[in-house]
Design an enzyme around this catalytic site. Structure first.
Site, PDB file in Angstrom:
ATOM      1  CB  VAL A  60      -0.931   0.040   1.221  1.00 12.81           C
ATOM      2  CG1 VAL A  60      -1.707   1.353   1.254  1.00 12.81           C
ATOM      3  CG2 VAL A  60      -1.896  -1.143   1.208  1.00 12.81           C
ATOM      4  CE  LYS A  61       3.140   6.795  -4.279  1.00 11.87           C
ATOM      5  NZ  LYS A  61       3.479   7.021  -5.707  1.00 11.87           N
ATOM      6  CB  THR A  62      -0.844   5.737   2.334  1.00 13.37           C
ATOM      7  OG1 THR A  62      -1.822   6.701   2.724  1.00 13.37           O
ATOM      8  CG2 THR A  62       0.005   5.357   3.531  1.00 13.37           C
TER       9      THR A  62
END
Length: 293
Positions: A204-206
């Site tokens: 997940v990229k956040t």
């Protein structure tokens, strides 16, 4: 449908307890995956540090020519040796990256409106899994809009990519998008990252936020922090350090690298934080020293 009434508000994230991987694989939540998935994840996450430095230059898929990315054919060769993963579109990879490149590839597979259109939340899947295989991608990156008007179609895009990728052992990277009506708060990011992970995304990229360690603790897969808007180099390194201290498994820097006055030195400084446990001050001193040369 689950009854929302009577649900207790989350409380104890046990941020002082390491994730129970049930194995000795170096990527969070991936111990039970098959060999092919683990091979791709190893191309992304360094086995020694367990972390990664991604370089994002996929901005052109909705922004066109961007300051600092006018000539990919000139910039990319200067940075290849300074990062672990290239996050790019298939067009940029085919035209501007030599095929002897041996590091990780995060392939952008979603696309939508241009920056001229105010609503960027309605994307389509523009690259299928067969093309991702031809591109030798190590993961497929899908923009995911939780809480936006296009949330349902966005989740459908993500789910289809996860399902197709699973057939060929290609991981999926869920990219959390923040629309103009969504605040960058820990409450939002805990919601969005958990949803994307539970749908099956392997990474997940956040964004970094207050109480970031809670966001990380609640997400059962690796979180890679986006660099976001251009910051002064010292500020960007401070953000990188706080992200890693909060439990991130890497940084995906775009503008904070290619718009730096010394992109290669900036990429190296980020790498020192990510892989060598430099503090932000040590990384800043490193950057300043590299810039003098």
């Amino acid at each position: 449908m689950a009854d929302k009434e009577g649900i207790k508000i989350e409380k104890n994230y046990h941020t002082d307890v390491a994730f129970k991987t049930n194995g000795n694989f170096h990527v969070k939540g991936a111990a039970n995956l098959d060999w092919g998935m683990k091979k791709h994840l190893t191309n992304i996450f360094n086995p020694k540090s367990g972390n990664t430095v991604m370089f994002a230059f996929d901005h052109g898929y909705f922004m066109g020519s961007v300051s600092g990315l006018e000539r990919l054919d000139i910039l990319i060769p200067q940075l290849i040796d300074h990062v672990d993963v290239l996050m790019a579109t298939r067009g940029a990879l085919r035209t501007c990256v030599k095929p002897n490149f041996k590091k990780g590839i995060a392939l952008r597979v979603s696309a939508g409106s241009s920056m001229i259109n105010e609503d960027l939340s309605r994307e389509i899947i523009s690259v299928n899994v067969e093309e991702a295989i031809r591109m030798n991608a190590d993961c497929m990156a899908v923009q995911t809009f939780i809480g936006a008007d296009g949330q349902l179609s966005s989740i459908d895009n993500l789910s289809r990519v996860i399902n197709e990728g699973a057939r060929y052992s290609i991981p999926t990277l869920g990219v959390i998008a923040v629309g103009k009506n969504m605040e960058r708060t820990s409450q939002y990011f805990k919601l969005a990252t958990r949803i994307v992970a539970e749908l099956g995304a392997h990474i997940v990229k956040t964004y970094y936020c207050d109480d970031f360690e809670q966001v990380v603790a609640a997400c059962p897969v690796p979180i890679v922090v986006a660099g976001g808007k251009k910051l002064a180099e010292k500020e960007a390194l401070e953000m990188a350090y706080k992200s890693m201290q909060g439990g991130a498994c890497g940084l995906d820097m775009g503008r904070n690298i290619f718009q730096s006055h010394n992109p290669a030195a900036m990429a190296d400084a980020v790498g020192k934080i990510v892989h060598n446990k430099f503090t932000d001050k040590e990384a800043w001193e490193f950057f300043c020293e590299k810039t003098k040369k």
